[in-house]
Design an enzyme around this catalytic site. Sequence first.
Site, short mmCIF file in Angstrom:
data_model
loop_
_atom_site.label_atom_id
_atom_site.label_comp_id
_atom_site.label_asym_id
_atom_site.label_seq_id
_atom_site.Cartn_x
_atom_site.Cartn_y
_atom_site.Cartn_z
N GLY A 50 0.80 -1.21 0.00
CA GLY A 50 0.00 0.00 0.00
C GLY A 50 0.83 1.27 0.00
CB CYS A 51 4.21 2.17 0.77
SG CYS A 51 3.74 2.11 2.50
#
Length: 135
Positions: A50-51
């Site tokens: 999710g980064c």
Amino acid sequence: MTLPLPAREALDAFAACPGWEQRARLLMQWGERLQPLSDEEKQDANRVAGCESQVWLVGTCSEGRWRFRATSDARLIRGLLAVLLARIDGLSAAELAALDLPDWFNQLGLGRQLSPSRSNGLNAVLQRMRELAQG
């Protein structure tokens, strides 16, 4: 809740910065203070999903208190991780679960500068910390 000492230091340091450019420079300096992770620790299992940038996170618990180490391939993200780690150092799982991340970055004067993708990435890091803390 009382702030950990590193968090109070971060608040004092960022409060002394009159504008975003000084805060950005300070963030980079904080990022350089992160403990490096070993190559073994930079494995996929420790990568935060999710980064946009690559972020690795490892955590250990001692007597119910969590300590995390993290790094990123992006300098600004390392700085954001450093001030996040300052805030959560030594918290219990329950305190981690209750942490208001946007409030912390607003207190530092960084909230408005967080792009949606950076915000989402930091939330993903905090979520991963909570998952580790819940076991």
